[in-house]
Design an enzyme around this catalytic site. Structure first.
Site, PDB file in Angstrom:
ATOM      1  N   LYS A  44     -29.049 -26.377  -0.923  1.00  0.00           N
ATOM      2  CA  LYS A  44     -29.481 -27.376   0.276  1.00  0.00           C
ATOM      3  C   LYS A  44     -29.283 -28.905  -0.096  1.00  0.00           C
ATOM      4  CE  LYS A  44     -30.269 -25.684   3.307  1.00  0.00           C
ATOM      5  NZ  LYS A  44     -28.987 -24.780   3.812  1.00  0.00           N
ATOM      6  N   HIS A 104     -24.166 -21.819  -6.934  1.00  0.00           N
ATOM      7  CA  HIS A 104     -25.556 -22.180  -6.859  1.00  0.00           C
ATOM      8  C   HIS A 104     -26.358 -22.238  -8.126  1.00  0.00           C
ATOM      9  CE1 HIS A 104     -25.770 -23.695  -2.640  1.00  0.00           C
ATOM     10  NE2 HIS A 104     -26.025 -22.412  -2.044  1.00  0.00           N
ATOM     11  N   SER A 134     -35.667 -28.999   3.043  1.00  0.00           N
ATOM     12  CA  SER A 134     -34.402 -28.125   3.473  1.00  0.00           C
ATOM     13  C   SER A 134     -34.250 -26.800   3.340  1.00  0.00           C
ATOM     14  CB  SER A 134     -33.350 -28.851   3.087  1.00  0.00           C
ATOM     15  OG  SER A 134     -31.923 -28.358   3.696  1.00  0.00           O
TER      16      SER A 134
HETATM   17  S1  PPS Z   1     -26.288 -24.371   1.337  1.00  0.00           S
HETATM   18  O1  PPS Z   1     -26.865 -23.580   2.281  1.00  0.00           O
HETATM   19  O2  PPS Z   1     -27.025 -24.448   0.034  1.00  0.00           O
HETATM   20  O3  PPS Z   1     -25.065 -24.371   1.065  1.00  0.00           O
HETATM   21  O4  PPS Z   1     -26.693 -25.742   1.979  1.00  0.00           O
HETATM   22  P1  PPS Z   1     -26.026 -27.031   1.607  1.00  0.00           P
HETATM   23  O5  PPS Z   1     -24.762 -27.213   2.504  1.00  0.00           O
HETATM   24  O6  PPS Z   1     -26.071 -27.383   0.357  1.00  0.00           O
HETATM   25  O7  PPS Z   1     -27.026 -28.297   2.250  1.00  0.00           O
HETATM   26  C1  PPS Z   1     -27.320 -28.236   3.728  1.00  0.00           C
HETATM   27  C2  PPS Z   1     -28.175 -29.806   3.862  1.00  0.00           C
HETATM   28  O8  PPS Z   1     -27.082 -30.529   3.986  1.00  0.00           O
HETATM   29  C3  PPS Z   1     -26.844 -31.408   5.201  1.00  0.00           C
HETATM   30  N1  PPS Z   1     -25.853 -31.453   5.576  1.00  0.00           N
HETATM   31  C4  PPS Z   1     -25.224 -32.955   5.819  1.00  0.00           C
HETATM   32  N2  PPS Z   1     -25.851 -34.163   5.937  1.00  0.00           N
HETATM   33  C5  PPS Z   1     -25.462 -35.304   6.096  1.00  0.00           C
HETATM   34  N3  PPS Z   1     -24.039 -35.297   6.330  1.00  0.00           N
HETATM   35  C6  PPS Z   1     -23.445 -34.083   6.542  1.00  0.00           C
HETATM   36  N4  PPS Z   1     -21.944 -34.280   6.596  1.00  0.00           N
HETATM   37  C7  PPS Z   1     -23.964 -32.798   6.279  1.00  0.00           C
HETATM   38  N5  PPS Z   1     -23.520 -31.518   6.004  1.00  0.00           N
HETATM   39  C8  PPS Z   1     -24.701 -30.929   5.778  1.00  0.00           C
HETATM   40  C9  PPS Z   1     -27.595 -30.286   6.193  1.00  0.00           C
HETATM   41  O9  PPS Z   1     -28.224 -30.732   7.447  1.00  0.00           O
HETATM   42  C10 PPS Z   1     -28.704 -29.876   5.221  1.00  0.00           C
HETATM   43  O10 PPS Z   1     -29.912 -30.631   5.231  1.00  0.00           O
HETATM   44  P2  PPS Z   1     -30.964 -30.785   6.042  1.00  0.00           P
HETATM   45  O11 PPS Z   1     -32.334 -31.680   5.316  1.00  0.00           O
HETATM   46  O12 PPS Z   1     -31.688 -29.349   6.142  1.00  0.00           O
HETATM   47  O13 PPS Z   1     -30.606 -31.206   7.316  1.00  0.00           O
END
Ligand code: PPS
Length: 291
Positions: A44, A104, A134
C-alpha cells in the site's frame, strides 16, 4: 461465496501467505538479471502508481501500449502464487528483458540473486499511519488476505504487526539501510503526491532515460490518481468481486496523505506515536504524515 482467505505462515519472523511459502524454493532461487528493474514496497505504499510510471517511461509514454494488460499481469509480483494464474516467478521467467518486477518482501527475504546481480531497485516508502489505514481497507476488500475485523480491533490487537509481509518498521528501515550499498532509489509516496513532476524526473534520471516534454506530460497525466482510478488496467476492476470486492472499498481508494486522521482516535494516535518514536529514533529515516 467460496472463502478465498488464505492462511499465513511465518518465514524468518515475517508473515506470508501459505501459498507463497509453498513455492519458497522457487522464489528463493529466482534468478534476477542485471537489467531488471525491481519495484519494492511495503504493501500500500504506492506500488501500482510507480509500476505505471516506470512502464510508461520504458514505452516512451505510449498510452495505448500501456493498456495492453492489467498492471498485475504486466509487472510480475514475484511473491505471489495465486492459482490459476502462473506464479510471479513463473511469469517473470517467461518475460523478455528488460523486465519490470514487483516485490513486497523485506530486504532480508529478497532472493539473493538480486544482491549479486545488483539490478536497479525503486523502493517506495509511505508513512506508517496512512499505510496502515490503506492496508486495513485492502484487507477488507481483498479476499486473499486475512479479514482485519473492525478498525479498533485491527489497531488494538496489533494486527498491523501480524499482517502479511510483516512489520512496516523492519521493512522501511531494512531497505533504507541497504540503499547506499546497492542501486536503490528510495522514494517517498508523500513526495510523489506533493510534486509528482519532481519525483518522475528523479525516476527518469535513476533509470538513465530521457523523454520529450510532450511524453513527460503524457506520463504525468496518465499516472494521476484521477486517471488511474478509472483505468481498468490499473484499478483492479477486472478482477471479480470474489477476489477483490470493490463495493467494500475501492483499490484506488483516496490516494491522499493524512487520511489516517479520519481513522486514528486521539488515544490511538498517542499510543502509536510512542511506539513509533522507540522504533524509528535510531533509523535516521523521517516521514511526513501530513503535507
Ligand atoms: S498494493 O496492493 O500493495 O500493490 O497497493 P499499492 O499500489 O502499493 O498502494 C495502493 C495505494 O496507492 C494509492 N495510489 C495512488 N495515490 C495517488 N496517486 C496515484 N496515481 C495513485 N495510485 C495508487 C491508492 O489509492 C492506495 O492508497 P489509499 O490510501 O488506499 O487510497
Amino acid at each position: 461465496m467460496k472463502n478465498l482467505r488464505v492462511k499465513m505462515e511465518l518465514v524468518d519472523g515475517v508473515l506470508l501467505p501459505d501459498t507463497t511459502v509453498e513455492m519458497w524454493d522457487q522464489f528463493w532461487n529466482f534468478q534476477a538479471r542485471e537489467d531488471d528493474i525491481l519495484i519494492a514496497t511495503y504493501p500500500k505504499a504506492g506500488t501500482t502508481w510507480t509500476q505505471e510510471i516506470v512502464d510508461l517511461i520504458l514505452i516512451q509514454g505510449d498510452v495505448e501500449k500501456s493498456m495492453r494488460a492489467p498492471c498485475f499481469l504486466k509487472v510480475p509480483f514475484l511473491d505471489l502464487n495465486a492459482k490459476p494464474l502462473p506464479s510471479g516467478v513463473e511469469a517473470a521467467n517467461a518475460m523478455p528483458s528488460p523486465r519490470l518486477l514487483k516485490t513486497h518482501m523485506p530486504i532480508k527475504l529478497l532472493p539473493p540473486s538480486f544482491l549479486e546481480k545488483n539490478p536497479k531497485v525503486i523502493y517506495v516508502a509511505r508513512n506508517a499511519k496512512d499505510c496502515m489505514v490503506s492496508y486495513y481497507y485492502f484487507q477488507k476488500m481483498n479476499k486473499g488476505l486475512p479479514d482485519p475485523g473492525t478498525w479498533n480491533e485491527y489497531f488494538s490487537t496489533k494486527k498491523t504487526e501480524k499482517v502479511p509481509w510483516g512489520s512496516w518498521f523492519d521493512h522501511v528501515i531494512g531497505w533504507w539501510n541497504a540503499k547506499d550499498k546497492h542501486r536503490i532509489l528510495y522514494v517517498f509516496f508523500e513526495d510523489m503526491v506533493e510534486e509528482p513532476k519532481r519525483e518522475i524526473k528523479k525516476i527518469l534520471q535513476f533509470l538513465e532515460k530521457d523523454v520529450s516534454e510532450e511524453v513527460f506530460e503524457k506520463i504525468l497525466h496518465h499516472t494521476s490518481f484521477e486517471i488511474m482510478k478509472d483505468n481498468p488496467m490499473t484499478n483492479y476492476s477486472v478482477l471479480p468481486p470474489e477476489v477483490m470486492d470493490q463495493s467494500v472499498s475501492k483499490f484506488m481508494r483516496k490516494g491522499k496523505v493524512g487520511d489516517w486522521k479520519n481513522h486514528f482516535s486521539v488515544s490511538q494516535n498517542i499510543l502509536f506515536n510512542e511506539e513509533y518514536k522507540k522504533k524509528m529514533e535510531e533509523s535516521g529515516l523521517t516521514f511526513r504524515d501530513e503535507l
